[in-house]
Design a protein around this motif. Structure first.
Motif, mmCIF file in Angstrom:
data_model
loop_
_atom_site.group_PDB
_atom_site.id
_atom_site.type_symbol
_atom_site.label_atom_id
_atom_site.label_comp_id
_atom_site.label_asym_id
_atom_site.label_seq_id
_atom_site.Cartn_x
_atom_site.Cartn_y
_atom_site.Cartn_z
ATOM 1 N N MET A 1 0.839 -1.173 0.000
ATOM 2 C CA MET A 1 0.000 0.000 0.000
ATOM 3 C C MET A 1 0.891 1.245 0.000
ATOM 4 O O MET A 1 1.896 1.307 0.704
ATOM 5 C CB MET A 1 -0.900 0.026 1.228
ATOM 6 C CG MET A 1 -1.814 1.229 1.199
ATOM 7 S SD MET A 1 -2.629 1.646 2.743
ATOM 8 C CE MET A 1 -1.307 1.783 3.874
ATOM 9 N N LEU A 2 0.494 2.211 -0.811
ATOM 10 C CA LEU A 2 1.202 3.477 -0.858
ATOM 11 C C LEU A 2 0.343 4.516 -0.139
ATOM 12 O O LEU A 2 -0.775 4.795 -0.568
ATOM 13 C CB LEU A 2 1.420 3.920 -2.303
ATOM 14 C CG LEU A 2 2.179 2.963 -3.213
ATOM 15 C CD1 LEU A 2 2.166 3.470 -4.645
ATOM 16 C CD2 LEU A 2 3.594 2.760 -2.718
ATOM 17 N N SER A 3 0.859 5.050 0.947
ATOM 18 C CA SER A 3 0.179 6.125 1.662
ATOM 19 C C SER A 3 0.740 7.429 1.122
ATOM 20 O O SER A 3 1.921 7.730 1.313
ATOM 21 C CB SER A 3 0.438 6.002 3.162
ATOM 22 O OG SER A 3 -0.152 7.080 3.841
ATOM 23 N N THR A 4 -0.100 8.187 0.388
ATOM 24 C CA THR A 4 0.378 9.401 -0.264
ATOM 25 C C THR A 4 -0.270 10.637 0.352
ATOM 26 O O THR A 4 -1.234 10.529 1.104
ATOM 27 C CB THR A 4 0.069 9.387 -1.780
ATOM 28 O OG1 THR A 4 -1.294 9.745 -1.994
ATOM 29 C CG2 THR A 4 0.361 8.031 -2.405
ATOM 30 N N SER A 5 0.234 11.786 -0.026
ATOM 31 C CA SER A 5 -0.343 13.044 0.457
ATOM 32 C C SER A 5 -1.736 13.277 -0.119
ATOM 33 O O SER A 5 -2.455 14.155 0.353
ATOM 34 C CB SER A 5 0.584 14.218 0.111
ATOM 35 O OG SER A 5 0.882 14.245 -1.272
ATOM 36 N N GLY A 7 -3.891 10.491 -0.465
ATOM 37 C CA GLY A 7 -4.691 9.355 -0.009
ATOM 38 C C GLY A 7 -3.939 8.053 -0.252
ATOM 39 O O GLY A 7 -2.797 8.055 -0.721
ATOM 40 N N ASP A 8 -4.587 6.935 0.064
ATOM 41 C CA ASP A 8 -3.946 5.619 -0.038
ATOM 42 C C ASP A 8 -4.251 4.941 -1.366
ATOM 43 O O ASP A 8 -5.381 5.015 -1.876
ATOM 44 C CB ASP A 8 -4.409 4.707 1.100
ATOM 45 C CG ASP A 8 -3.922 5.183 2.463
ATOM 46 O OD1 ASP A 8 -3.019 6.050 2.509
ATOM 47 O OD2 ASP A 8 -4.440 4.691 3.477
ATOM 48 N N ILE A 9 -3.238 4.250 -1.890
ATOM 49 C CA ILE A 9 -3.365 3.454 -3.107
ATOM 50 C C ILE A 9 -2.912 2.035 -2.754
ATOM 51 O O ILE A 9 -1.789 1.840 -2.288
ATOM 52 C CB ILE A 9 -2.474 4.000 -4.245
ATOM 53 C CG1 ILE A 9 -2.813 5.460 -4.553
ATOM 54 C CG2 ILE A 9 -2.599 3.120 -5.488
ATOM 55 C CD1 ILE A 9 -1.787 6.160 -5.442
ATOM 56 N N THR A 10 -3.803 1.071 -2.957
ATOM 57 C CA THR A 10 -3.470 -0.318 -2.676
ATOM 58 C C THR A 10 -3.187 -1.039 -3.986
ATOM 59 O O THR A 10 -4.006 -1.003 -4.909
ATOM 60 C CB THR A 10 -4.611 -1.030 -1.918
ATOM 61 O OG1 THR A 10 -4.881 -0.299 -0.715
ATOM 62 C CG2 THR A 10 -4.237 -2.456 -1.565
ATOM 63 N N GLY A 121 1.660 -5.559 -11.533
ATOM 64 C CA GLY A 121 0.549 -5.497 -10.588
ATOM 65 C C GLY A 121 -0.512 -4.528 -11.051
ATOM 66 O O GLY A 121 -0.464 -4.028 -12.184
ATOM 67 N N LYS A 122 -1.460 -4.268 -10.154
ATOM 68 C CA LYS A 122 -2.551 -3.353 -10.488
ATOM 69 C C LYS A 122 -3.089 -2.693 -9.231
ATOM 70 O O LYS A 122 -2.930 -3.202 -8.118
ATOM 71 C CB LYS A 122 -3.680 -4.101 -11.199
ATOM 72 C CG LYS A 122 -4.336 -5.181 -10.338
ATOM 73 C CD LYS A 122 -5.357 -5.972 -11.108
ATOM 74 C CE LYS A 122 -5.908 -7.093 -10.239
ATOM 75 N NZ LYS A 122 -6.827 -7.958 -10.954
ATOM 76 N N VAL A 123 -3.729 -1.563 -9.433
ATOM 77 C CA VAL A 123 -4.394 -0.852 -8.343
ATOM 78 C C VAL A 123 -5.699 -1.594 -8.038
ATOM 79 O O VAL A 123 -6.501 -1.831 -8.936
ATOM 80 C CB VAL A 123 -4.701 0.615 -8.745
ATOM 81 C CG1 VAL A 123 -5.514 1.311 -7.655
ATOM 82 C CG2 VAL A 123 -3.413 1.378 -9.030
ATOM 83 N N VAL A 124 -5.888 -1.971 -6.781
ATOM 84 C CA VAL A 124 -7.132 -2.644 -6.386
ATOM 85 C C VAL A 124 -7.983 -1.766 -5.468
ATOM 86 O O VAL A 124 -9.150 -2.066 -5.240
ATOM 87 C CB VAL A 124 -6.877 -4.024 -5.735
ATOM 88 C CG1 VAL A 124 -6.292 -4.994 -6.765
ATOM 89 C CG2 VAL A 124 -5.966 -3.917 -4.522
#
Length: 162
Positions: A1-5, A7-10, A121-124
């Motif tokens: 998971m990427l926690s960004t400024s 929001g989060d992207i899984t 991979g892909k964004v889920v």
């Protein structure tokens, strides 16, 4: 998971089809490499790229490049994540991008250089975050084009076991 400024992207990674690429990405996640980097290249209707630059636009040191895994059956479709590289096929290190649309010309079979870009991979979850990032106003900073005016930070990257 990427926690960004923004929001989060899984991301869901496909180790079966891109084992070396996934292992490389996970090593960078576990080492904390992505923490504090930015999405430094944002091109609406194409892709958002990150994972290598600090907010000052200084590139972080990386490990050795990995072999290209493009002929794995995965395509550069909207929401997929792939490795960025130079003109040299086996040059991917830490930088990655998320496709904002189907980019078939980045697949090995359709690419100009015959090698393409390796999807792993892909964004889920969090595609709405990706959509927010793609709309960021951009500028040129030194030799870098399409740089968000306001830095979009990857605060933390975390590997979550299934």
């Amino acid at each position: 998971m990427l926690s960004t400024s923004e929001g989060d992207i899984t991301l869901e990674l496909d180790r079966e089809k891109a084992p070396r690429t996934v292992d490389n990405f996970v090593q960078y996640v576990r080492s904390g490499h992505y923490d504090g980097t930015i999405f430094h290249r944002v091109i609406d209707n194409f892709m958002i790229q990150g994972g290598g630059m600090q907010p000052t636009m200084i590139e972080k040191a990386t490990r050795a490049p990995i072999p290209l895994e493009t002929r794995n059956g995965l395509q550069n479709l909207r929401g997929t994540v792939a490795m960025a590289r130079t003109m040299v096929p086996d040059s991917a290190t830490a930088q990655f991008f998320i496709n904002l649309r189907d980019n078939a010309f980045l697949d090995a079979a359709n690419s100009r250089d015959g090698h393409g870009y390796a999807v792993f991979g892909k964004v889920v979850a969090g595609m709405e975050v990706v959509e927010r990032i793609k709309s960021a106003p951009t500028t040129t900073r030194g030799p870098h084009q399409n740089v968000p005016v306001t830095p979009i930070l990857i605060r933390k990257a975390v590997f979550l076991e299934k």
